[in-house]
Write a protein that holds these residues in place. Structure first.
Motif, short mmCIF file in Angstrom:
data_model
loop_
_atom_site.label_atom_id
_atom_site.label_comp_id
_atom_site.label_asym_id
_atom_site.label_seq_id
_atom_site.Cartn_x
_atom_site.Cartn_y
_atom_site.Cartn_z
N GLY A 1 3.85 5.19 7.64
CA GLY A 1 2.71 5.58 6.82
C GLY A 1 1.63 6.36 7.55
N ASP A 2 1.83 6.70 8.80
CA ASP A 2 0.83 7.46 9.56
C ASP A 2 0.95 8.94 9.18
N ALA A 3 0.02 9.41 8.34
CA ALA A 3 0.09 10.77 7.81
C ALA A 3 -0.03 11.82 8.91
N GLY A 4 -0.86 11.56 9.90
CA GLY A 4 -1.02 12.53 10.99
C GLY A 4 0.25 12.73 11.78
N ILE A 5 0.90 11.63 12.13
CA ILE A 5 2.17 11.72 12.87
C ILE A 5 3.25 12.33 11.98
N ALA A 6 3.27 11.96 10.71
CA ALA A 6 4.26 12.51 9.78
C ALA A 6 4.11 14.03 9.68
N LEU A 7 2.87 14.50 9.61
CA LEU A 7 2.63 15.94 9.54
C LEU A 7 3.10 16.63 10.82
N ARG A 8 2.79 16.04 11.96
CA ARG A 8 3.23 16.63 13.23
C ARG A 8 4.75 16.68 13.31
#
Length: 57
Positions: free
Chosen positions: A14-21
């Protein structure tokens, strides 16, 4: 697109920042591979053209 976003979010807990990266990294990797394949295809086409070229006259 939503399914892909959900898959990245799920894989990063659920970590959006890591998912985006991760999504950006995967997209850039795919883009670089496509460019590499395009260069390889161009090289092969050029080589085939030169081999099949006949002298004039």
């Amino acid at each position: 697109m939503e399914e892909i976003a959900q898959a990245y979010l799920s894989s990063t807990d659920g970590d959006a920042g890591i998912a985006l990266r991760c999504a950006i990294t995967d997209a850039l990797s795919d883009l670089m591979e496509a460019a590499r394949q395009d260069r390889e295809n161009s090289r092969l086409i050029s080589r085939g053209y030169v081999r099949n070229r006949r002298p004039h006259g």
